[in-house]
Design an enzyme around this catalytic site. Structure first.
Site, PDB file in Angstrom:
ATOM      1  N   ALA A 295       0.870  -1.316  -0.095  1.00 30.69           N
ATOM      2  CA  ALA A 295       0.081   0.109   0.278  1.00 30.69           C
ATOM      3  C   ALA A 295       0.804   1.275  -0.044  1.00 30.69           C
ATOM      4  O   ALA A 295       1.892   1.432   0.948  1.00 30.69           O
ATOM      5  CB  ALA A 295      -0.956   0.001   1.297  1.00 30.69           C
ATOM      6  N   CYS A 296       0.576   2.027  -0.831  1.00 34.97           N
ATOM      7  CA  CYS A 296       1.201   3.611  -0.860  1.00 34.97           C
ATOM      8  C   CYS A 296       2.960   3.318  -0.985  1.00 34.97           C
ATOM      9  O   CYS A 296       3.181   2.512  -1.952  1.00 34.97           O
ATOM     10  CB  CYS A 296       0.740   4.305   0.308  1.00 34.97           C
ATOM     11  SG  CYS A 296       1.122   6.259   0.250  1.00 34.97           S
ATOM     12  N   ALA A 297       3.447   3.726  -0.098  1.00 37.97           N
ATOM     13  CA  ALA A 297       5.140   3.519  -0.234  1.00 37.97           C
ATOM     14  C   ALA A 297       5.285   1.933  -0.109  1.00 37.97           C
ATOM     15  O   ALA A 297       6.279   1.632  -0.688  1.00 37.97           O
ATOM     16  CB  ALA A 297       5.658   4.471   1.010  1.00 37.97           C
ATOM     17  N   LEU A 324      -2.071  -1.234  -3.725  1.00 38.10           N
ATOM     18  CA  LEU A 324      -2.726  -0.358  -3.165  1.00 38.10           C
ATOM     19  C   LEU A 324      -2.679   1.177  -3.390  1.00 38.10           C
ATOM     20  O   LEU A 324      -1.735   1.518  -2.738  1.00 38.10           O
ATOM     21  CB  LEU A 324      -3.584  -0.574  -1.999  1.00 38.10           C
ATOM     22  CG  LEU A 324      -3.708  -2.186  -1.784  1.00 38.10           C
ATOM     23  CD1 LEU A 324      -4.416  -2.484  -0.266  1.00 38.10           C
ATOM     24  CD2 LEU A 324      -5.174  -2.615  -2.908  1.00 38.10           C
TER      25      LEU A 324
END
Length: 560
Positions: A295-297, A324
């Site tokens: 997710a994200c980073a 994500l």
């Protein structure tokens, strides 16, 4: 239910500030420089400025006579109270405010400033306009009513909240009542154990919740910017429990909150640690390969890991990858990026290396200014003008449970936004190996948020195109966090999908179909096809080499 999205409704979530701004920071001197440039432009063009001033004066005169020149946006909750449209004083004050907003916008739009300077000006004035809204004063009808109803106690409580935030919350209004939640008791409560720990992470294995389970495990890699329990807030919205109940052996990484001693941790450090955690998952489950979710980073981390494994010819360890709200293509177009230059980037690097870390509260402050009406002025009114406590909301509690970034990783993220290295083969080197995402032929499932202001959906879409293998992209109706927390029982959930990925996100969107329901169920079918065979559930956690060390959620998540 499926139908076409509205043709004229292409979502444009990239507001003013985004993930790049949060990593880079936004300097007050840049905003002041923009305002000085505007003032200079106004003085150098007195006739042009006077013409707009006269237009504004004319509108204000009509407002004083009782005319309603501008409709109130029904979606603007600041002015939802009927007094703003029915009371003569409030109606006039709001109409004067809207007139000012419109004329300033026209003044900037019709100026002979360059397009970049106009974009900077709109950004600066948007922040000012939000701050000076009449709803942000004690004359707000809600505040006046509360003062009378409470006999003035709301005003006393509001002053107390203001003083407390000035002393203990960097001068920003609190978004949540922190005492309402406790990690391990009211959030992050799913049963599991820490089965592995190194300097950077703890690996949590969760107790199964199904009679049968799939042979290939799921390893969830959360962002380093926040704590892992966004995936396990409460039973009603826990992604971890959803996976467990549907037969997936589930592991989650809990990152350590770094301090000055860990300033040299960079992207390569996190990739190496993730690879080690992945190998522990393989050893415990006996599976040759693992399903990754980032997710994200965390999505950037698993992409770099796969590129590293591909370079070592060990990509067979990965069965699939889920991304994500993750940016791999870091090109984002928004006014805030116009403030970012070489000097700004170097100053941001220098600050974090001097401190050893980038403080989480500094990022949180920039994130709050991404949506100031929702994340600042809304709580300004609630906490100070109404004298109320902020709400007890689990997502906001998690959002305010800040972590730090080590200086080296912060520098890597700055370079990522500066050079967009994953957009071309060999542009990024991790753990001594060049990364070429087109050679990463692992099947992927990418999710973006239609209203995401942090990682805009079109940038996430372009990120999907960088990957090799079979790719699927889903556009959720939610924002950055709600795109992740989107359980099937959410009656408002819907998403847009189109199996044919074109080079243009707009073309993809216009040919897409709208589907009612949560993307979780679609992802579940997709991941189960890539999770091997089913067998009887083993209730024991860990194994002889990696025995359970302590109960979930572990130690690292509690580090402040």
């Amino acid at each position: 239910m499926r139908d076409k999205p509205a043709k004229g409704s292409l979502p444009t979530p990239a507001a003013f500030i985004n993930a790049q701004s949060a990593v880079t920071g936004l300097r007050g001197r840049d905003l002041l420089s923009t305002l000085r440039s505007l003032a200079t432009h106004g003085l150098r063009n007195p006739v042009y400025t006077a013409r707009h001033a006269l237009k504004l004066g004319g509108q204000l005169g009509r407002v004083l006579l009782g005319e309603t020149l501008h409709p109130i946006n029904p979606q603007d909750n600041r002015f939802a109270d009927p007094a703003w449209s029915l009371n003569p004083f409030y109606r006039r004050s709001l109409q004067a405010y809207l007139s000012w907003q419109k004329e300033v916008k026209n003044w900037i739009d019709e100026s002979n400033l360059s397009p970049d300077d106009r974009a900077r000006a709109h950004f600066a004035f948007a922040l000012i306009n939000d701050a000076v809204a009449p709803s942000n004063t004690l004359l707000n009808p809600l505040a006046v009513k509360e003062i009378f109803n409470s006999g003035g106690h709301s005003l006393v409580r509001g002053i107390g909240h203001l003083l407390d935030d000035l002393l203990h919350n960097d001068g920003l209004p609190r978004q949540v009542t922190k005492q309402a939640f406790e990690v391990g008791k009211t959030v992050a409560t799913t049963t599991g154990s820490v089965v592995f720990r190194n300097e950077l992470l703890e690996l949590i294995q969760y107790k199964p919740m199904s009679e049968k389970q799939y042979s290939k495990p799921l390893l969830i890699v959360p962002p380093q910017i926040n704590k892992f329990y966004i995936f396990d807030l409460s039973p009603s919205n826990s992604f971890v429990q959803f996976a467990l109940k549907n037969g997936l052996q589930t592991f989650v990484i809990s990152w350590r909150n770094p301090d000055v001693r860990h300033r040299e941790w960079g992207l390569s450090s996190y990739v190496e640690a993730t690879e080690e955690a992945m190998n522990v998952c393989r050893a415990i489950t006996g599976s040759r390969d693992v399903n990754l979710m980032g997710a994200c980073a965390g999505g950037l981390t698993i992409a770099a890991l796969q590129g590293h494994l591909q370079a070592k010819r060990q990509l067979r360890r990965v069965s699939s990858a889920t991304y994500l709200v993750s940016l791999l293509d870091s090109q984002i177009e928004s006014p805030a990026t116009l403030f970012v230059d070489e000097q700004t980037l170097e100053a941001a690097k220098r600050r974090s290396y001097q401190k050893g870390v980038l403080e989480g509260r500094d990022m949180a402050r920039v994130f709050a200014w991404m949506r100031p009406n929702d994340l600042i002025w809304n709580y300004f009114v609630n906490n100070y003008l109404l004298g109320k406590e902020p709400p007890a909301f689990d997502i906001l509690y998690w959002n305010n449970d800040n972590t730090r970034l080590p200086a080296a990783f912060h520098g890597d993220l700055l370079d990522f936004f500066k050079h967009n290295p994953l957009s071309h083969p060999g542009g990024l080197e991790v753990c001594g190996t060049p990364i070429d995402l087109q050679k990463v032929t692992v099947d992927s499932f990418s999710v973006a948020g239609m209203n995401d202001h942090i990682t805009p959906w079109d940038a996430v879409y372009r990120s999907t195109l960088l990957l090799g293998g079979e790719r699927r992209f889903v556009l959720s109706s939610s924002g950055h966090v709600q795109s992740i927390l989107n359980p099937p029982h959410n009656s408002k959930a819907n998403y847009v999908e189109n199996p044919k990925l074109s080079s243009d996100p707009r073309a993809w969107y216009y040919d897409a179909k709208r589907v009612d329901g949560s993307w979780w169920t679609q992802w579940l079918s997709w991941i189960q096809e890539r999770s091997g065979t089913q067998h009887e559930t083993l209730m024991t956690l860990g194994n002889q080499n990696y025995p359970p060390m302590e109960a979930a959620p572990g130690t690292y998540v509690r580090v402040r």
